[in-house]
Design an enzyme around this catalytic site. Structure first.
Site, PDB file in Angstrom:
ATOM      1  CG  PHE A   1      12.864 -11.459  37.349  1.00  0.00           C
ATOM      2  CD1 PHE A   1      12.831 -11.076  36.019  1.00  0.00           C
ATOM      3  CD2 PHE A   1      12.227 -10.668  38.273  1.00  0.00           C
ATOM      4  CE1 PHE A   1      12.192  -9.910  35.625  1.00  0.00           C
ATOM      5  CE2 PHE A   1      11.591  -9.496  37.894  1.00  0.00           C
ATOM      6  CZ  PHE A   1      11.568  -9.122  36.568  1.00  0.00           C
TER       7      PHE A   1
ATOM      8  CD1 TRP B   1      20.135 -13.264  39.516  1.00  0.00           C
ATOM      9  CD2 TRP B   1      18.407 -11.934  39.960  1.00  0.00           C
ATOM     10  NE1 TRP B   1      19.251 -13.964  40.315  1.00  0.00           N
ATOM     11  CE2 TRP B   1      18.187 -13.163  40.602  1.00  0.00           C
ATOM     12  CE3 TRP B   1      17.441 -10.933  40.103  1.00  0.00           C
ATOM     13  CZ2 TRP B   1      17.051 -13.429  41.370  1.00  0.00           C
ATOM     14  CZ3 TRP B   1      16.307 -11.194  40.867  1.00  0.00           C
ATOM     15  CH2 TRP B   1      16.119 -12.429  41.487  1.00  0.00           C
ATOM     16  CG  HIS B   2      15.876  -7.989  38.225  1.00  0.00           C
ATOM     17  ND1 HIS B   2      17.008  -7.539  38.870  1.00  0.00           N
ATOM     18  CD2 HIS B   2      14.901  -8.009  39.163  1.00  0.00           C
ATOM     19  CE1 HIS B   2      16.711  -7.292  40.137  1.00  0.00           C
ATOM     20  NE2 HIS B   2      15.447  -7.572  40.344  1.00  0.00           N
ATOM     21  N   GLY B   3      16.711 -10.259  34.221  1.00  0.00           N
ATOM     22  CA  GLY B   3      16.266 -10.764  32.927  1.00  0.00           C
ATOM     23  C   GLY B   3      17.330 -10.587  31.876  1.00  0.00           C
TER      24      GLY B   3
END
Lengths: 434, 485
Positions: B485, B321-323
């Protein structure tokens, strides 16, 4: 099922309870707003400091040693008075550096070499007296930079008698040009000179203007750099005691820093970072690089606002020279025909015509030294920058037009005579060793 | 528009004044317009994206509530969640997906030239998509629908939390919109205090540490093991102060309008174990992952192996989800593994019968905090390193630290050699100060003087922060880390 209505009711009850708690709670002194008091104190402190200026700051200190910093550092260390000044962008810098390196037959560190020795000697051959030429030219210098640079020189060092300004189309219409206030020159030199008279034209976006206003109005913001530098000096001294730099056989250098953190002060220049060395014809020919693609971008979308702004600053420069009784000579720098063909049709003719009209309007000398019959491809590093051989030709031509023009000859001769007398009185030897 | 920009310095007071001047019924529309101006100041076209997603969710989610049968409800929930995830996938993971496909095809000797889609990641998409999914799931679970489109649109686009959270819950946020709040000076005081503290965290701490971190992580070969530990600590504090600073500014900005948004951090580096860390770090995300991923996967109801599987999947997806990059996935996997190991360790201690005794011991608590901090720091290496190879190179060096400590001399520290910028040697002093500051804040947190300081201290602190911010705000400040993000 819980509904949003019931949630709202719950929240309202909580809100009411907290208000009741406030009413029945113990009475004590309470300011209406701590933030507003803090803001008022901050404003008063700024007003007090702006009015009394209790801390003397060194305006020449700067954290960013760019081209302007080195130029003015050299100017401050200069023991001789300069009576002729060169202005211009990299077209002038390149011609000068190449020409002098070949003339003096040694490598020149461009952070320290700010004189045009070849042109000085060329003029001295025909004009009696002393001629000292200091170059304020800098890569990317636009008319706005030229204006503030000359103004800073007059404010901080000496007033020259003659200014020779080499211009090229790029200086006015380059689509990659930043707003005047964004350049290295402006950021440093606004510490030395006041630019209130042109502030409206320096900043393009409303937020840049607001930033400028805040710098003028808020002491801590206006002197932020000075305060930061003082803090850093203090921290450095403490660190030198608490955490001294350990000895190693390979100390960390500026070059290491550039490789390690390229984003930190990216355009900072270090001594010996930009050198010009003597060059022979064969090597010069081999080193020619085709920068057509770069100039296709630069000339792609000529911005009318930039053109208007830079023309305004050229006019400010002319007015400033007139006010200071400085003879301003505008010179159209040689560039290749291939480069001119990248301009919009009629662009170059329009540019030349504009310069001529401008010179007439302000009663200035204008010389178009871009002679396609005289400058060939092998006189250039690329499509716009003269190499050592082209540079020598250019300064020969420049010296010729100055010597042949009666008015300019007289002005330069008077200035040379005056400088010679000045040096005699000052007891300094007029001949310099290079 | 960045929180630490002149634009925001003009924007926020303007919206604030208008908000309290207009009648209550115009406040939500005003904030909605302001939020779209805020978002579209970056790239106007993406205003359409957030509007489209808002409209789509507003129209589709009632179908979940209206469906009579559970199966139908599930289908509509699936449609809504899929629509949101597909949008997120296209904008955020398209290149990553194509890269993976290309690498896979390369293994079979197929040379596939992936198309260039010219997709630019819309700011905050991961945050507002998660808010939409939360809304759909909660409605599926029987919670009420949002009646007014304006309220729902503001919930998704509310400018203080739009770009990097905290991820809001509509049951907390929407009711606040309907309360005809009266202006209170406390809103300004508490809001501005939070904004100033947040800016100080970002500008004074995070931005300065960024230089050291950038140098260390892009050229690990230039530094020794002890340097790299210091640089890793520096990143731990950079990301914390950057994100916590952003959250403070977001909460402070919301408070100026009388709205409360959830906290996101609770002294995470004082966590005594990795599970505790996730209760203190990015709380709005970790609770979202718990409620809408871990629990739907089965949570901890299915026995040890299923619980561990669910933990692993949740954290791996949380990392992604962060990247859209494999090192974020590696970080998520690492977090999943350490969480599982922690559960096993606790089980083991309980079986041996020493758990209660150890947990009660202060010395063990300190040891646990130090250990957890270092475990988290190793995780940050995966998070920050540009590639897994680089991360492994750094971790290999970090593991050499005990050997280097045995024959320690200051000449081992390369950062002491670098005197410009001065932040490099200063890190040796700053990192311990930041660590101690966490302990001090924790100690102060239940003291009256900290919770409700005398006005003179409040004023003094605010004046000091204003002075420091005007002096030390850099000409060009890096973006908030969580913006990507």
């Amino acid at each position: 099922m819980m509904t949003l209505e019931s949630l709202k009711r719950q929240q309202e009850e909580l809100l009411a309870m907290s208000e009741v708690k406030e009413l029945v709670g113990p009475k004590r002194f309470r300011l209406r707003s701590t933030f507003l008091v803090a803001l008022a104190i901050f404003v008063c402190a700024n007003a007090f400091l702006s009015f009394f200026m209790p801390i003397p700051f060194d305006i020449y200190k700067f954290n960013y040693r760019g081209w302007s910093w080195w130029t003015f550092n050299a100017l401050r260390e200069e023991k001789q008075v300069s009576n002729v000044v060169l202005l211009g962008s990299s077209t002038m810098v390149s011609a000068l550096a190449g020409c002098d390196a070949n003339y003096l037959q040694k490598g020149l560190d461009l952070t320290r070499h700010h004189h045009s020795r070849y042109l000085e000697d060329r003029l001295k051959k025909n004009i009696a007296g002393d001629i000292d030429i200091f170059s304020l030219a800098a890569p990317g210098q636009m008319p706005s930079d030229a204006y503030i640079t000359l103004k800073a020189m007059v404010a901080s060092a000496t007033r020259p008698d003659v200014v020779i300004y080499g211009v090229a189309p790029r200086d006015f219409i380059d689509s990659t040009l930043s707003a005047p206030g964004d350049t290295d020159a402006f950021k440093y030199l606004t510490r030395i000179v006041n630019i209130d008279d042109v502030a409206a034209r320096v900043f393009r976006s409303p937020f840049s203007k607001l930033d400028w206003f805040l710098q003028r109005a808020v002491y801590f913001y206006g002197y932020a750099l000075d305060l930061r530098l003082s803090f850093l000096e203090g921290t450095d001294s403490v660190l030198n005691v608490v955490l001294p730099r350990p000895w190693t056989s390979t100390p960390f250098t500026w070059w290491d820093r550039q490789r390690l953190i390229p984003t930190y002060l990216p355009a900072e220049i270090h001594p010996e970072a930009i050198m010009a060395g003597p060059i022979d014809r064969k090597t010069a020919d081999e080193k020619f690089t085709d920068n057509t693609l770069e100039y296709l971008q630069r000339y792609k979308n000529p911005d009318p606002h930039t053109y208007k702004t830079q023309t305004y600053f050229l006019s400010q420069l002319a007015q400033f020279c007139h006010k200071e009784r400085i003879e301003l000579i505008i010179v159209n720098m040689p560039i290749t025909l291939e480069n001119i063909r990248l301009l919009k049709p009629g662009g170059y003719i329009g540019y030349l015509q504009g310069l001529k009209e401008f010179a007439m309007k302000h009663d200035l000398s204008f010389f178009d030294l871009n002679d396609f019959g005289r400058y060939h491809k092998n006189d250039y590093h690329d499509s716009v920058h003269l190499n050592a051989f082209g540079g020598t030709k250019f300064f020969d031509d420049l010296a010729d037009v100055v010597v042949k023009d009666k008015r300019l000859n007289t002005i330069v001769a008077m200035s040379a005579e005056h400088l010679a007398k000045h040096r005699q009185i000052a007891g300094k030897h007029s001949e310099k060793t290079y | 528009m960045l929180f630490n920009s002149l634009q925001y310095l003009v924007f926020l007071p303007t919206v604030f004044l208008l908000f309290w001047l207009v009648p209550h019924r115009l406040r939500v529309p005003l904030l909605l317009v302001a939020s779209y101006v805020f978002y579209m100041s970056w790239r106007p076209i993406y205003g359409l994206l957030i509007f489209g997603l808002t409209l789509g969710n507003f129209l589709l989610v009632p179908l979940i509530a209206k469906a009579q049968e559970t199966k139908q409800k599930k289908i509509w929930l699936g449609v809504v969640v899929a629509a949101n995830l597909i949008t997120l996938g296209i904008f955020k993971y398209a290149y990553f997906g194509m890269g993976c496909v290309k690498s896979g095809l390369n293994l079979f000797g197929v040379d596939w030239h992936e198309p260039h889609l010219h997709i630019i990641l819309p700011l905050g998409i991961s945050f507002f998509v998660f808010e939409f999914i939360h809304y759909a799931v909660e409605v599926y679970r029987g919670k009420p629908l949002v009646a007014k489109f304006m309220d729902f649109a503001l919930f998704a686009s509310f400018f203080p939390t739009q770009i990097a959270g905290p991820i809001k819950r509509y049951m907390d946020f929407i009711p606040q919109l309907d309360i005809p709040a009266k202006f209170k000076w406390e809103y300004i005081d508490e809001g501005m205090q939070l904004i100033l503290v947040g800016l100080c965290k970002k500008v004074l701490v995070a931005d300065n540490l960024a230089l050291v971190v950038q140098a260390g992580f892009s050229h690990p070969e230039k530094f020794g093991s002890l340097d790299l530990w210091l640089i890793t600590y520096a990143f731990a504090f950079q990301i914390f102060f950057d994100f916590a600073g952003y959250t403070d500014i977001a909460r402070g900005s919301a408070l100026l309008f009388g709205y409360k948004v959830p906290i996101n951090f609770n002294l995470p580096y004082l966590a005594a174990n990795v599970a505790d860390f996730w209760h203190r770090w990015h709380i709005s995300l970790s609770t979202w992952l718990r409620d809408y991923l871990f629990i739907p996967l089965g949570g901890s109801r299915g026995g040890k192996w299923l619980t561990n599987r669910n933990l692993f999947i949740t954290m791996a997806l949380g990392g992604l989800w962060h990247g859209a990059a494999s090192h974020y996935l590696a970080w998520g996997v690492y977090q999943g593994v350490v969480l599982i190991l922690h559960r096993e360790y606790v089980e083991l201690l309980k079986r041996v019968g020493v758990y209660e005794k150890l947990v009660a011991s202060k010395l063990y608590h300190v040891f646990s905090v130090v250990c957890t901090f270092h475990i988290v720091c190793v995780g940050w290496v995966f998070f920050r390193a540009e590639t897994e190879t680089s991360a492994m190179q750094i971790i290999t060096k970090l593991l050499q630290a005990p050997v280097d400590l045995l024959h320690f001399t200051t000449s081992q520290l390369s950062i002491l050699q670098i005197r410009d910028p001065i932040i490099f040697p200063s890190v040796i002093l700053i990192v311990p100060v930041l660590m101690i500051s966490q302990v001090v804040v924790n100690w102060l947190s239940d003291k009256k003087i900290y919770k409700n300081p005398p006005w003179a201290i409040q004023v003094g602190m605010m004046v000091a922060m204003m002075c420091l911010l005007t002096i030390f705000s850099p000409d060009t400040s890096p973006r908030f880390i969580y913006f990507q993000f």
